[in-house]
Structure formats: C-alpha cells, structure tokens
Design an enzyme around this catalytic site. Sequence first.
Site, PDB file in Angstrom:
ATOM      1  N   ILE A   1       0.832  -1.207   0.000  1.00  0.00           N
ATOM      2  CA  ILE A   1       0.000   0.000   0.000  1.00  0.00           C
ATOM      3  C   ILE A   1       0.871   1.263   0.000  1.00  0.00           C
ATOM      4  CG2 ILE A   1      -0.272   0.066   2.542  1.00  0.00           C
ATOM      5  CD1 ILE A   1      -3.168   0.921   0.300  1.00  0.00           C
TER       6      ILE A   1
ATOM      7  N   HIS B   1       0.711 -11.967  13.923  1.00  0.00           N
ATOM      8  CA  HIS B   1      -0.575 -11.588  14.505  1.00  0.00           C
ATOM      9  C   HIS B   1      -1.607 -12.533  13.917  1.00  0.00           C
ATOM     10  CE1 HIS B   1      -4.285  -9.406  14.927  1.00  0.00           C
ATOM     11  NE2 HIS B   1      -4.299  -9.043  13.677  1.00  0.00           N
TER      12      HIS B   1
ATOM     13  N   TYR C   1     -10.695  -7.877  17.339  1.00  0.00           N
ATOM     14  CA  TYR C   1     -11.436  -7.053  16.380  1.00  0.00           C
ATOM     15  C   TYR C   1     -12.127  -7.961  15.376  1.00  0.00           C
ATOM     16  CZ  TYR C   1      -7.530  -7.639  13.074  1.00  0.00           C
ATOM     17  OH  TYR C   1      -6.582  -8.164  12.231  1.00  0.00           O
TER      18      TYR C   1
ATOM     19  N   TRP D   1       0.576   1.146   8.830  1.00  0.00           N
ATOM     20  CA  TRP D   1      -0.631   0.340   8.665  1.00  0.00           C
ATOM     21  C   TRP D   1      -1.321   0.713   7.347  1.00  0.00           C
ATOM     22  CZ3 TRP D   1      -3.911  -1.295  13.391  1.00  0.00           C
ATOM     23  CH2 TRP D   1      -3.071  -1.756  14.410  1.00  0.00           C
TER      24      TRP D   1
ATOM     25  N   TYR E   1      17.197  33.387  22.068  1.00  0.00           N
ATOM     26  CA  TYR E   1      16.095  32.447  21.837  1.00  0.00           C
ATOM     27  C   TYR E   1      15.602  32.664  20.413  1.00  0.00           C
ATOM     28  CZ  TYR E   1      11.395  30.414  22.104  1.00  0.00           C
ATOM     29  OH  TYR E   1      10.264  29.674  21.868  1.00  0.00           O
TER      30      TYR E   1
ATOM     31  N   ASP F   1      12.230  25.405  18.367  1.00  0.00           N
ATOM     32  CA  ASP F   1      12.660  26.634  19.028  1.00  0.00           C
ATOM     33  C   ASP F   1      13.867  26.284  19.877  1.00  0.00           C
ATOM     34  OD1 ASP F   1      11.255  25.223  21.007  1.00  0.00           O
ATOM     35  OD2 ASP F   1      10.568  27.052  22.001  1.00  0.00           O
TER      36      ASP F   1
HETATM   37  P1  FAD Z   1       3.920  -4.527   2.488  1.00  0.00           P
HETATM   38  O1  FAD Z   1       2.535  -4.640   2.054  1.00  0.00           O
HETATM   39  O2  FAD Z   1       4.496  -5.662   3.244  1.00  0.00           O
HETATM   40  O3  FAD Z   1       4.774  -4.238   1.215  1.00  0.00           O
HETATM   41  C1  FAD Z   1       6.179  -4.317   1.197  1.00  0.00           C
HETATM   42  C2  FAD Z   1       6.595  -4.911  -0.115  1.00  0.00           C
HETATM   43  O4  FAD Z   1       8.005  -4.817  -0.240  1.00  0.00           O
HETATM   44  C3  FAD Z   1       6.231  -6.355  -0.212  1.00  0.00           C
HETATM   45  O5  FAD Z   1       5.344  -6.548  -1.279  1.00  0.00           O
HETATM   46  C4  FAD Z   1       7.564  -7.039  -0.445  1.00  0.00           C
HETATM   47  O6  FAD Z   1       7.490  -8.113  -1.326  1.00  0.00           O
HETATM   48  C5  FAD Z   1       8.425  -5.924  -0.982  1.00  0.00           C
HETATM   49  N1  FAD Z   1       9.845  -6.125  -0.705  1.00  0.00           N
HETATM   50  C6  FAD Z   1      10.443  -6.373   0.470  1.00  0.00           C
HETATM   51  N2  FAD Z   1      11.758  -6.515   0.326  1.00  0.00           N
HETATM   52  C7  FAD Z   1      12.018  -6.355  -0.996  1.00  0.00           C
HETATM   53  C8  FAD Z   1      13.210  -6.392  -1.763  1.00  0.00           C
HETATM   54  N3  FAD Z   1      14.402  -6.624  -1.207  1.00  0.00           N
HETATM   55  N4  FAD Z   1      13.108  -6.164  -3.096  1.00  0.00           N
HETATM   56  C9  FAD Z   1      11.911  -5.922  -3.676  1.00  0.00           C
HETATM   57  N5  FAD Z   1      10.758  -5.877  -2.990  1.00  0.00           N
HETATM   58  C10 FAD Z   1      10.807  -6.102  -1.664  1.00  0.00           C
HETATM   59  N6  FAD Z   1      -3.434  -2.744   8.946  1.00  0.00           N
HETATM   60  C11 FAD Z   1      -4.548  -2.007   8.983  1.00  0.00           C
HETATM   61  O7  FAD Z   1      -4.487  -0.811   8.792  1.00  0.00           O
HETATM   62  N7  FAD Z   1      -5.760  -2.562   9.261  1.00  0.00           N
HETATM   63  C12 FAD Z   1      -5.880  -3.888   9.501  1.00  0.00           C
HETATM   64  O8  FAD Z   1      -6.963  -4.379   9.737  1.00  0.00           O
HETATM   65  C13 FAD Z   1      -4.723  -4.684   9.492  1.00  0.00           C
HETATM   66  N8  FAD Z   1      -4.798  -5.983   9.771  1.00  0.00           N
HETATM   67  C14 FAD Z   1      -3.713  -6.766   9.662  1.00  0.00           C
HETATM   68  C15 FAD Z   1      -3.842  -8.122   9.863  1.00  0.00           C
HETATM   69  C16 FAD Z   1      -2.773  -8.940   9.705  1.00  0.00           C
HETATM   70  C17 FAD Z   1      -2.931 -10.418   9.902  1.00  0.00           C
HETATM   71  C18 FAD Z   1      -1.513  -8.386   9.380  1.00  0.00           C
HETATM   72  C19 FAD Z   1      -0.313  -9.233   9.204  1.00  0.00           C
HETATM   73  C20 FAD Z   1      -1.376  -7.031   9.202  1.00  0.00           C
HETATM   74  C21 FAD Z   1      -2.463  -6.197   9.361  1.00  0.00           C
HETATM   75  N9  FAD Z   1      -2.358  -4.823   9.166  1.00  0.00           N
HETATM   76  C22 FAD Z   1      -3.486  -4.065   9.198  1.00  0.00           C
HETATM   77  C23 FAD Z   1      -1.061  -4.159   8.940  1.00  0.00           C
HETATM   78  C24 FAD Z   1      -0.873  -3.874   7.471  1.00  0.00           C
HETATM   79  O9  FAD Z   1      -1.148  -5.003   6.738  1.00  0.00           O
HETATM   80  C25 FAD Z   1       0.536  -3.438   7.167  1.00  0.00           C
HETATM   81  O10 FAD Z   1       0.997  -2.554   8.136  1.00  0.00           O
HETATM   82  C26 FAD Z   1       0.626  -2.770   5.793  1.00  0.00           C
HETATM   83  O11 FAD Z   1       0.020  -3.574   4.833  1.00  0.00           O
HETATM   84  C27 FAD Z   1       2.054  -2.521   5.380  1.00  0.00           C
HETATM   85  O12 FAD Z   1       2.105  -2.030   4.074  1.00  0.00           O
HETATM   86  P2  FAD Z   1       3.506  -1.793   3.380  1.00  0.00           P
HETATM   87  O13 FAD Z   1       3.258  -1.287   2.026  1.00  0.00           O
HETATM   88  O14 FAD Z   1       4.362  -0.999   4.268  1.00  0.00           O
HETATM   89  O15 FAD Z   1       4.190  -3.232   3.378  1.00  0.00           O
HETATM   90  N1  THG Z   2      16.811  25.731  27.793  1.00  0.00           N
HETATM   91  C1  THG Z   2      17.732  25.790  26.829  1.00  0.00           C
HETATM   92  N2  THG Z   2      17.450  25.482  25.571  1.00  0.00           N
HETATM   93  C2  THG Z   2      16.190  25.079  25.229  1.00  0.00           C
HETATM   94  C3  THG Z   2      15.188  25.045  26.204  1.00  0.00           C
HETATM   95  C4  THG Z   2      15.525  25.369  27.532  1.00  0.00           C
HETATM   96  N3  THG Z   2      15.920  24.724  23.962  1.00  0.00           N
HETATM   97  C5  THG Z   2      14.706  24.050  23.658  1.00  0.00           C
HETATM   98  C6  THG Z   2      13.559  24.628  24.440  1.00  0.00           C
HETATM   99  N4  THG Z   2      13.909  24.674  25.851  1.00  0.00           N
HETATM  100  C7  THG Z   2      13.332  26.022  23.937  1.00  0.00           C
HETATM  101  N5  THG Z   2      12.251  26.687  24.620  1.00  0.00           N
HETATM  102  C8  THG Z   2      12.394  27.843  25.302  1.00  0.00           C
HETATM  103  C9  THG Z   2      11.275  28.617  25.516  1.00  0.00           C
HETATM  104  C10 THG Z   2      11.395  29.865  26.116  1.00  0.00           C
HETATM  105  C11 THG Z   2      12.628  30.316  26.541  1.00  0.00           C
HETATM  106  C12 THG Z   2      13.734  29.518  26.391  1.00  0.00           C
HETATM  107  C13 THG Z   2      13.625  28.272  25.755  1.00  0.00           C
HETATM  108  C14 THG Z   2      12.794  31.678  27.096  1.00  0.00           C
HETATM  109  N6  THG Z   2      12.097  32.630  26.492  1.00  0.00           N
HETATM  110  C15 THG Z   2      12.233  34.033  26.827  1.00  0.00           C
HETATM  111  C16 THG Z   2      10.842  34.667  26.825  1.00  0.00           C
HETATM  112  O1  THG Z   2      10.104  34.409  25.910  1.00  0.00           O
HETATM  113  O2  THG Z   2      10.558  35.403  27.751  1.00  0.00           O
HETATM  114  C17 THG Z   2      13.080  34.691  25.757  1.00  0.00           C
HETATM  115  C18 THG Z   2      13.338  36.088  26.062  1.00  0.00           C
HETATM  116  C19 THG Z   2      14.248  36.724  25.052  1.00  0.00           C
HETATM  117  O3  THG Z   2      14.225  36.330  23.868  1.00  0.00           O
HETATM  118  O4  THG Z   2      14.973  37.599  25.443  1.00  0.00           O
HETATM  119  O5  THG Z   2      13.530  31.870  28.004  1.00  0.00           O
HETATM  120  O6  THG Z   2      14.707  25.297  28.465  1.00  0.00           O
HETATM  121  N7  THG Z   2      18.977  26.132  27.153  1.00  0.00           N
END
Ligand code: FAD
Ligand code: THG
Length: 807
Positions: free
Chosen positions: A11, A222, A253, A351, A525, A538
């Site tokens: 898919i 599964h 389910y 999925w 900041y 940020d």
């Molecule tokens: P896939 O469909 O596995 O596709 C990957 C493809 O890559 C395969 O066709 C494979 O042949 C190909 N491939 C791999 N390696 C190579 C290679 N080296 N060279 C070339 N081709 C390669 N999900 C839901 O959302 N709802 C459900 O109800 C649900 N029920 C499920 C029930 C069961 C029993 C199972 C097993 C799964 C279920 N899932 C469900 C999960 C879902 O099926 C999968 O998460 C989803 O289909 C994954 O899709 P995909 O395209 O990532 O992988």
């Molecule tokens: N400390 C440090 N780095 C960080 C964070 C932290 N980085 C990621 C995250 N936290 C960033 N978030 C913030 C949010 C607000 C402030 C600092 C980091 C802050 N703000 C002042 C204010 O808005 O009043 C700035 C004033 C100014 O610009 O002068 O202090 O926690 N190291």
Amino acid sequence: MPKIVIIGAGIVGCSLADELTERGYCDVVVLEKGPLWKPGGSTSHAPGVVFQANGSRTMAQFARQTVEKLYSIQHNGEPCFLKVGSLEIATTPERLAELHRRAGLAQSAGINARVIPPDEALKLHPLLVPDKLLGALYVPDDGIARAILADEVMGERAISRGARFVSDCEVLAIDQSEGRVTGVQTTQGSFPADIIVSCAGIWGPKIGAMVGMSKALQPLAHQLCYTAPMPELATYTTEAELPVLRHQGSDLYFKQRGQSLAVGWYGHKPLPVKAENILPGEPAGLMPSQVPFTPEHWKGAMELSAEVIPALKQAEIVESMNGLFSFTVDNFPLMGEWAGLKGFWVAEAVWVTHGCGVARAMAEWIVNGHPTLAVHECDVNRFETHQLGALHIEERGAQNFVEVYDLLHPLQPMESPRPIRTTGFYPRQQELGGFFLEAAGYERPQWYEANAGLLARYDCPPRDAWSSKFWSPIIGAEARAVREGVGLFDITTLKRIEVTGKGALEFLERMTTGNLHKKPGAITYCLLLNESGGILSDITVMRRGERDFFIGVNSNIDIHYLRQAAPDTVQVRDITAGTVGLGLFGPKAREVAQRLTPDDLGNEALGYFRLKSTYLGHVPVMLCRLSYVGELGYEIYTTADLALKLWDTLWQAGQQYGLIAAGRGAFNSMRLEKGYRSYGTDMNSEHNPHEAGLSFAVRKGGGYIGAEAFQAIDPAALSRRLVCLVLENPQQVVMGKEPVMHQGKVVGYLTSAYFGYTIGKPLAYAWVPAALSTQGTGLTIRYFDQDYPAIVGQDPQYDPQMTRLKS
Ligand code: FAD
Ligand code: THG
C-alpha cells in the site's frame, strides 16, 4: 527531475508512486520481489480494517486522508473503501470512560466520532450481545480498505503517468558514492537512482542492513481467522455492510466478509520474527509475510469472541493465519530521509489505515522539502542510539504488541527495560524518593517524596482519578516552594549541541531566525523554520566564543537537520550524553550560586540571557541566566563525570536557603504559567511564528530559511491562534489534546495542560480560530463526557512583565 526507485509495491509503495507522479515526479521505478498486484507482503492479506481515532493528530490525519483517497478511487466502478463505520465497544465502566476520551481525541483531530448507547450500537450491528454492552464509540466514516485493489488502481495510474513497476525483482544491494545513493542491484540487474525510498514493510530492517542502518522496527506475527458462512449473516449479499468492530477489553477485532466474519486477535503472546528470516513462500502455499498458524496461541480467542458476538459460539473457522506486520519502539512509523546516507528514504511500519496519508506526506517531503502535516513524531531520525539496538527493538516492539489495545494513561511509561539511562544525579534523586518517569530513555523524577513535608505549608486541590495518575500533590508544593525560595531541577534530558568552526556564525544565521551577531556571552532564543515559514524547532543559542556556540535544541531531528546542512568547516556535535544540566531556579538562586564563586553574579555582571564560564566550588560550569520555569536563576552545565559533585556542591550551599529538589511536574506547571511553548506539543511545523505567539523570536531582515514565507504572512489576518485557557474550577484538571468547543461545535484542540499552582487554577494552551482568540472569550473543554468551562486568558498568566526573571 530525480530518478526515484521505490522498493516494495504494498500500500505504501503503490500510493507513493501515485503521489509522486501526480506531482510531476514521473521518473519512478517500483521494484517488487513478488508478483503484482498481490506480491505477498502484509498488504496482501490484511483485512484492511480502518479505525481513524488516534492519540496523535498527525496519525489521525494520515488515516483521514487514506479514507478519503481510497473512497475516491474506484476499481471496476466500486470504491476502494467500504464506509461501513466502526464500533469500539465497552463492557466495563473503565472502557466506556476510555471511549469517551477516545471520542474526544478523534473529534479534536476533526474526525466525526461519538459515543452511542447500547441500543443504537445493536441497531448498527445486530450480532452484538444485547445485555453486556455499556456503550460504543461510533465513527461513521471508518470501514474497510480494499487495499490490494487500491494498489492496482494507484499503480496503474502511476504507470499511465510514466512510472514503471518491475515485479519478481528483488533488491539485493544499494549502491552509494560519496555519502549519496546512486542505485540498486537486483535480481534483474541494476537500476540507477538519485532517491531510493524503502517501502519494504517487515523487510525494512533487511534493506536497512544493506546500508548499515539499524531500523527500530520489529516484525511480529498476529493471528487472524475467517469463519465459514454463518446462518446469522445469510441475508447479507454484499462484501460488507456491518460496521467493523473492536473489543479492546479482550484484544479482539472483527469485520464482515460476506456471510463470514473475520476475527483478529492480539491476546496471544508476542511472536517476533527476524526480518532476515522472512523468506518467500515457505512452507509452500503461504505468502512470504505469513508464518504457519499456531493453534496453541489462538486458545481462548473464540470463547472471548462469543461473549460479545454469541453467534460465534457455533461458528467454524475455515481460514487461519499468523500474518506478519511491523511494530516500532514508540508505535509511530518510520518516515523521511535517513541521516546516515543522502538520498536514502524510508516509509515503513505503516498500517494500511495510514498508508495513503503517509505516502502523500512522503511525496510532499521529496518534492517540496517538507510535508504539509507535522511529522516529527514519525521522523526516521528521531531515535536515541540505545533505541536502535536489536534487543531494545525486540523488547519494546513486543511490548507495544501486548499493549496495542490497552487502556494507557498518557503519562504511563513502559516498565521494562528500565532503567536504561540515568544521569549522575540518580543516586541522590533516589535517596530523595524521586518518582521516575522516562524521558529520552533517561529516568527523570516527576516529584520527590522527600518533599511531602511541604504539604503542611501548601495545600493542593484534589483531582479526579484519571488526572491523579502519575501525579502527587507534592508537585504543587514543590512548584510553590520554588517560586518562594529555590529549587534544583535535573534538566539533563534537554538536548545540547556544540556548533563550532569557521563560518559557524554565518551558518547559524542562515539556519535560525536569531540575531546572533552579539558578543560572546550572549544567549538568543530563536526558531528554525522550514521554507514555508512553519516552525521546525525553538532553540537557545549561547555564544561561548567567536566561533563557538552551545545550543539547547528539542530533538535528535534538530541535530540531524543542522548537521546535514553544515558546511565542511562547521562541526555539529551532540554533547548531550557527555554533559549534565541542573536548573537552579527561584528568587534565592543567585544567593545560593554566589556562595560558591568569587565571581560577581549580580544583575549587572551576569544579566538575563547572558552566560558565564566559571567554577562553582570545584566544578567547572557554564552558568546560563535563563529559565524555562520563569524565575530568576541559572541553567548550569558541566561534564557528566562531575554530576554528583555539582549536585552535592549546590545542595550544601543551598541548605540555609531552603533549597529543594523539584521534579518535572513542578517544572511543567511553572512553564505553563509563564507561557513558554513546548515544541511538538504546543506548536509544530504546521504553525507559523505569528500564530504561535513567537514572532518576537524572528529577527528583522532576511537571510534565514523561511524568511520570504514569514514576511509574506499578514499578522492581522491569521486564521487561528495559540491561546491560554484558564479553567475557573480548580478541580477541573485536564490532560492535554482534548477538544475545545464553542456553541456545541468542536472548534479547536488543547496542546499542553497543567494545574498552575501559583495562580491556583488549571491552565491549558489551545489552538482556536482567530475569531475566538480574544481575551475573555468563553469556550468549553470536553473532558471524557464532561464539559468544562474555560476562558481565554492573558498569555502568560504569570509575571508578564518579566520582573522575576530580569531582576
Ligand atoms: P507490504 O505490504 O508488506 O509491502 C512491502 C513490499 O516490499 C512487499 O510486497 C515485499 O514483497 C516488498 N519487498 C520487500 N523486500 C524487498 C526487496 N528486497 N526487493 C523488492 N521488494 C521487496 N493494517 C490495517 O491498517 N488494518 C488492519 O486491519 C490490518 N490488519 C492486519 C492483519 C494482519 C494479519 C496483518 C499481518 C497485518 C495487518 N495490518 C493491518 C497491517 C498492514 O497489513 C501493514 O501494516 C501494511 O500492509 C504494510 O504495508 P507496506 O506497504 O508498508 O508493506
Ligand atoms: N533551555 C535551553 N534550551 C532550550 C530550552 C531550555 N531549547 C529548547 C527549548 N527549551 C526552547 N524553549 C524555550 C522557551 C522559552 C525560553 C527559552 C527556551 C525563554 N524565552 C524568553 C521569553 O520568551 O521570555 C526569551 C526572552 C528573550 O528572547 O529575550 O527563556 O529550556 N537552554
């Protein structure tokens, strides 16, 4: 136009080929080791049940887009999606409450969902047991994806636009040169490529190994069985009309297939399989993504099924399978370009439910440089190194299988394997009775039992049972004690990097919105923006020297983002694990620190948003005058080896000032009172700085990524805003993510929420339409089945004049 090779025609691969060619990227080759259009991957046997409700807004949007797309495409005149609706049923009061919570999550993501009474559920699904039901979550737009047919339609459409699908073609190796992919080797020769997208599902780890990449993805079996035609379904003549069902309480389910039912079962123990051992067609007759059915693991499934669908008591099972699909360590898919190799992209652990949405985001990412939806939760570069070990991937993957339908509190950590990472402060934190949750693998105290005595001084309003989990009134006492005195917070989990070398300043001025042309010792900041002006992060940039910057970032994604863009003369080094940080915050913080150094720490000598390298006692430190909790004080950094010495030094000096250790709970409460945003929760790449209230962090002039887009925004014409909501009733505490209502309609959703202990009221930040963002506007927050009144309040609620911080 880049040459793109997609590995896998499930898919995800088929949908991606469709989305890329729709955007004009038509030099696309899809390589599939199996036959088309049923190549034998997980998609080939999935029942295709789609439930859109999800705790993540992004995942819910992926699901919504998948439903919309599949419903809009037709195979032989029939839509590829059967909109039969879904029911999640409750047979216990706890599960019923959980369904109300899930309804809220779905609604806040824009999905039509509501809890209905048992009689309504019975009308929709007459096979349900009448006397055990307490209610059900009904999502009318859920249903059944006809995934294989959709693959064919999308694949043919891509082919009509110029894409090629090559079946029976197994990729054996990835070619690369100078850190870039150049093509793939297959059983049918080599194919050149500028971009390779691995959509190999459960074989993802095997493809990853070809380039030395460890993928945090675990294939697990599964169980799924189909009954023989049932007399109770004899009147049904189409593929499916009954809603799909989940009975999470028993890990089950169900879906209709004509006159049969499919029963899916997560109640068995986890059955992990190694990707390299998944071989085609062994034993004969099985699809490659299946392993032989194990009846011993099916035990109990039918008895539990019959408790809610009595007709299943007599039903005979005629088809049974152990099907393989992917689980990850954090339940999110793997998306994006891997930081280890340019041009190597991944879209796996997806999925069917999310398949088309994920593929759309991937195509946008490849074509535009970034997707429309926020994908930080899914970014393939998000992991900590320890999360990429085989043992960890298997253990956490298996645990996520076990918990797939469990009723989990948003704060609930996994119990095993723990502890993994501990800071040097850990022994002291244990001595103080720290209650630990996990953050980036680190044990991090939420509060300290040693502070229980503070409860005599600070009373704390009670909470309901749900919001009391992983909480203690001590959190409130700690928060208030810090505002009046001084507290020590472990801030080690905050990611830290060094950016050094020739051109570091110019590089950072291009990557960030900060005005960094300031003398060493300055802290700024600022934001990272994408080309559309969306917020990528940020950060705080601390200029330690002319070409020496210490930056506090939010995630590994930030680190990879900066590193991949850095010129050869600039080094981006992650120093998180090699260093530790303590926050010494509170009005008495300066007095405590001043006792430990002869340097002048007065407001003139070390002002707000300035840093200083010095010693506290024996410990070399960087003292940074800023505080995420909005109090006077310092972030104090040193190397990991000196952690204990730093703690003990501060602890001793602080005793006469009443220093306490304070946990993450108090930290969050204080942060919210001060209105500081938390990236990923309050804002993300879908939001621009104006909407998020962060335009003050963007410098005038241009020259940074996203400048043109930012300057084109009219701040007077925003459609939505992040606002601070104040709840008037101190006992009405919410958790975050709940829907916000106005006149009975969902108009927005909460981001962070916490009780503000200093102001004495529960607080929540929320995205709401601009028209409802003015102070004083009354809104309601839906919490389970309750409506809590809230008012748009001043932002921030605490110390808007910054007198506490700047004095
Ligand atoms: P896939 O469909 O596995 O596709 C990957 C493809 O890559 C395969 O066709 C494979 O042949 C190909 N491939 C791999 N390696 C190579 C290679 N080296 N060279 C070339 N081709 C390669 N999900 C839901 O959302 N709802 C459900 O109800 C649900 N029920 C499920 C029930 C069961 C029993 C199972 C097993 C799964 C279920 N899932 C469900 C999960 C879902 O099926 C999968 O998460 C989803 O289909 C994954 O899709 P995909 O395209 O990532 O992988
Ligand atoms: N400390 C440090 N780095 C960080 C964070 C932290 N980085 C990621 C995250 N936290 C960033 N978030 C913030 C949010 C607000 C402030 C600092 C980091 C802050 N703000 C002042 C204010 O808005 O009043 C700035 C004033 C100014 O610009 O002068 O202090 O926690 N190291």
